[in-house]
Scaffold this motif. Sequence first.
Motif, mmCIF file in Angstrom:
data_model
loop_
_atom_site.group_PDB
_atom_site.id
_atom_site.type_symbol
_atom_site.label_atom_id
_atom_site.label_comp_id
_atom_site.label_asym_id
_atom_site.label_seq_id
_atom_site.Cartn_x
_atom_site.Cartn_y
_atom_site.Cartn_z
ATOM 1 N N GLY A 7 -2.569 12.498 -9.603
ATOM 2 C CA GLY A 7 -3.202 11.257 -9.902
ATOM 3 C C GLY A 7 -2.423 10.110 -10.179
ATOM 4 O O GLY A 7 -2.826 8.926 -10.675
ATOM 5 N N GLN A 8 -0.909 10.190 -10.327
ATOM 6 C CA GLN A 8 0.189 9.357 -10.477
ATOM 7 C C GLN A 8 0.565 8.641 -9.249
ATOM 8 O O GLN A 8 0.474 9.248 -8.146
ATOM 9 C CB GLN A 8 1.033 10.006 -11.427
ATOM 10 C CG GLN A 8 0.942 10.415 -12.727
ATOM 11 C CD GLN A 8 1.953 10.723 -13.715
ATOM 12 O OE1 GLN A 8 3.052 10.161 -13.514
ATOM 13 N NE2 GLN A 8 1.695 11.849 -14.404
ATOM 14 N N VAL A 9 1.011 7.438 -9.486
ATOM 15 C CA VAL A 9 1.549 6.707 -8.333
ATOM 16 C C VAL A 9 3.241 6.297 -8.695
ATOM 17 O O VAL A 9 3.300 5.829 -9.701
ATOM 18 C CB VAL A 9 0.776 5.341 -8.225
ATOM 19 C CG1 VAL A 9 1.364 4.546 -7.213
ATOM 20 C CG2 VAL A 9 -0.650 5.697 -7.918
ATOM 21 N N ALA A 10 3.935 6.325 -7.569
ATOM 22 C CA ALA A 10 5.250 6.312 -7.795
ATOM 23 C C ALA A 10 5.655 5.275 -6.815
ATOM 24 O O ALA A 10 5.137 5.331 -5.607
ATOM 25 C CB ALA A 10 6.179 7.549 -7.602
ATOM 26 N N GLY A 31 2.411 16.182 -6.397
ATOM 27 C CA GLY A 31 1.131 15.615 -6.375
ATOM 28 C C GLY A 31 0.959 14.140 -6.629
ATOM 29 O O GLY A 31 -0.205 13.457 -6.618
ATOM 30 N N ALA A 32 2.311 13.307 -6.760
ATOM 31 C CA ALA A 32 2.051 11.946 -6.577
ATOM 32 C C ALA A 32 1.757 11.090 -5.542
ATOM 33 O O ALA A 32 2.126 11.628 -4.484
ATOM 34 C CB ALA A 32 3.603 11.397 -7.330
ATOM 35 N N LYS A 33 1.025 10.076 -5.425
ATOM 36 C CA LYS A 33 0.877 9.223 -4.196
ATOM 37 C C LYS A 33 2.269 8.115 -4.345
ATOM 38 O O LYS A 33 2.490 7.558 -5.308
ATOM 39 C CB LYS A 33 -0.289 8.113 -4.581
ATOM 40 C CG LYS A 33 -1.470 9.260 -4.621
ATOM 41 C CD LYS A 33 -2.818 7.865 -5.027
ATOM 42 C CE LYS A 33 -4.066 8.540 -5.012
ATOM 43 N NZ LYS A 33 -4.170 9.591 -6.163
ATOM 44 N N VAL A 34 2.983 8.214 -3.159
ATOM 45 C CA VAL A 34 4.193 7.740 -3.116
ATOM 46 C C VAL A 34 4.257 6.547 -2.341
ATOM 47 O O VAL A 34 3.885 6.568 -1.169
ATOM 48 C CB VAL A 34 5.125 8.849 -2.611
ATOM 49 C CG1 VAL A 34 6.568 8.192 -2.581
ATOM 50 C CG2 VAL A 34 5.293 10.152 -3.718
ATOM 51 N N ALA A 35 4.866 5.404 -2.814
ATOM 52 C CA ALA A 35 4.983 4.216 -1.988
ATOM 53 C C ALA A 35 6.712 4.208 -1.689
ATOM 54 O O ALA A 35 7.379 4.215 -2.808
ATOM 55 C CB ALA A 35 4.634 3.007 -2.758
ATOM 56 N N ALA A 55 2.227 17.296 5.326
ATOM 57 C CA ALA A 55 2.563 18.311 4.282
ATOM 58 C C ALA A 55 1.314 18.305 3.227
ATOM 59 O O ALA A 55 1.450 19.167 2.366
ATOM 60 C CB ALA A 55 3.896 18.327 3.562
ATOM 61 N N GLY A 56 0.398 17.380 3.459
ATOM 62 C CA GLY A 56 -0.659 17.331 2.482
ATOM 63 C C GLY A 56 -0.507 16.322 1.370
ATOM 64 O O GLY A 56 -1.670 16.282 0.416
ATOM 65 N N GLY A 57 0.363 15.400 1.518
ATOM 66 C CA GLY A 57 0.562 14.315 0.467
ATOM 67 C C GLY A 57 0.110 13.186 0.686
ATOM 68 O O GLY A 57 -0.375 12.910 1.754
ATOM 69 N N GLU A 58 0.203 12.143 -0.156
ATOM 70 C CA GLU A 58 -0.174 10.772 0.196
ATOM 71 C C GLU A 58 1.019 9.801 0.176
ATOM 72 O O GLU A 58 1.584 9.697 -1.022
ATOM 73 C CB GLU A 58 -1.417 10.260 -0.833
ATOM 74 C CG GLU A 58 -2.107 9.043 -0.465
ATOM 75 C CD GLU A 58 -3.274 8.719 -1.158
ATOM 76 O OE1 GLU A 58 -3.641 7.592 -1.039
ATOM 77 O OE2 GLU A 58 -3.831 9.843 -1.799
ATOM 78 N N ALA A 59 1.459 9.091 1.095
ATOM 79 C CA ALA A 59 2.398 8.141 1.027
ATOM 80 C C ALA A 59 1.929 6.950 1.949
ATOM 81 O O ALA A 59 1.305 6.844 2.964
ATOM 82 C CB ALA A 59 3.690 8.885 1.664
ATOM 83 N N VAL A 60 2.908 5.915 1.593
ATOM 84 C CA VAL A 60 2.694 4.749 2.199
ATOM 85 C C VAL A 60 4.027 3.871 2.176
ATOM 86 O O VAL A 60 4.865 4.232 1.296
ATOM 87 C CB VAL A 60 1.671 3.649 1.518
ATOM 88 C CG1 VAL A 60 2.000 3.075 0.287
ATOM 89 C CG2 VAL A 60 1.359 2.325 2.622
ATOM 90 N N ALA A 61 4.428 3.280 3.388
ATOM 91 C CA ALA A 61 5.771 2.528 3.474
ATOM 92 C C ALA A 61 5.333 0.984 3.213
ATOM 93 O O ALA A 61 4.519 0.668 3.621
ATOM 94 C CB ALA A 61 6.339 2.622 4.783
ATOM 95 N N ILE A 62 6.251 0.474 2.373
ATOM 96 C CA ILE A 62 6.103 -0.911 1.898
ATOM 97 C C ILE A 62 7.509 -1.640 2.252
ATOM 98 O O ILE A 62 8.629 -1.212 1.717
ATOM 99 C CB ILE A 62 5.817 -1.253 0.536
ATOM 100 C CG1 ILE A 62 4.595 -0.169 0.242
ATOM 101 C CG2 ILE A 62 5.762 -2.553 0.071
ATOM 102 C CD1 ILE A 62 3.239 -0.801 0.749
ATOM 103 N N LYS A 63 7.541 -2.838 3.033
ATOM 104 C CA LYS A 63 8.743 -3.600 3.287
ATOM 105 C C LYS A 63 9.168 -4.211 2.081
ATOM 106 O O LYS A 63 8.280 -4.932 1.433
ATOM 107 C CB LYS A 63 8.479 -4.240 4.518
ATOM 108 C CG LYS A 63 9.796 -5.183 4.660
ATOM 109 C CD LYS A 63 9.853 -5.948 5.991
ATOM 110 C CE LYS A 63 11.174 -6.777 6.406
ATOM 111 N NZ LYS A 63 12.394 -5.794 6.525
ATOM 112 N N ALA A 64 10.440 -4.080 1.596
ATOM 113 C CA ALA A 64 10.762 -4.936 0.315
ATOM 114 C C ALA A 64 12.174 -4.876 0.141
ATOM 115 O O ALA A 64 12.829 -3.618 -0.248
ATOM 116 C CB ALA A 64 10.174 -3.904 -1.239
ATOM 117 N N ASP A 65 13.009 -5.811 0.260
ATOM 118 C CA ASP A 65 14.279 -6.286 0.441
ATOM 119 C C ASP A 65 14.603 -6.074 -0.982
ATOM 120 O O ASP A 65 14.176 -7.104 -1.774
ATOM 121 C CB ASP A 65 14.428 -7.356 1.314
ATOM 122 C CG ASP A 65 16.131 -7.543 1.404
ATOM 123 O OD1 ASP A 65 16.664 -6.814 0.509
ATOM 124 O OD2 ASP A 65 16.461 -8.480 1.945
ATOM 125 N N ALA A 66 15.657 -5.326 -1.572
ATOM 126 C CA ALA A 66 15.754 -5.284 -2.885
ATOM 127 C C ALA A 66 16.668 -6.514 -3.226
ATOM 128 O O ALA A 66 16.597 -6.806 -4.577
ATOM 129 C CB ALA A 66 16.815 -3.876 -3.043
#
Length: 247
Positions: A7-10, A31-35, A55-66
């Motif tokens: 249920g957590q988001v990272a 178990g985290a949703k990972v961005a 692998a059964g997880g949830e993830a998304v890629a976000i373009k973000a120039d540090a």
Amino acid sequence: MNTKFNGQVAFINGGSRGIGAATARRLAREGAKVAIGYAASAIAAEALVEEIRAAGGEAVAIKADAADAVALTRAIDSVADRYGRLDILVNSAGVLRLGPVDQFSLEDFDHTVAVNVRAVFVASQAAVKHMKDGGRIINIGSTNAQRMPFEGGAAYAMSKSALVGLVKGMARDLGPRGITVNNVSPGPVDTDMNPAEGDFATALHGLMALKRHGTADEVAAMVSYLAGPEAAFVTGADLLIDGGFAA
């Protein structure tokens, strides 16, 4: 997969390769949703997303120039909007530019500070606006904040030393909300930036108590600990995971 972070988001800034990618895999597996924030490695970021999903997880890629404060803030806001929350921020983006102080360009100095220091502040400031009490901020520092045994590393060591003071102050500011802020400071780790079979490996091992490079998975394990409930009383710390490099 387990449910440690269910249920957590990272959001992992600099999450497409090396320590950041290992951390993304670890938190997703738990178990985290990972961005996954990335600056230029879109192919690597999307491949990691597919790997996590397979692998059964949830993830998304976000373009973000540090180095771009506006883009980084927008990326973090978009993740919070997408999932309705943000629980964990991992600041893993970093640059290593070396050179003697009398030849080191101001452009390289400014870029080092922008990515290694300012981005940590910017991302943290953006993230805490979305975090509930008990959130976690974890920075990837460096053992070079404690020991710089070779020439050419002054700007890099300075940038990582700055994080030590930053987390102490931020820990005080955010303590009333139960949000912890810590550094994980690796020594030589087998990544593209510093391969275990690289030109400097033998010299580095000679400075260490454990004569080997660490692995990105070992660092990710420490990040996972700090992000979890068992580390709720750890804040303002700079935790070395360096094989005795600074011993």
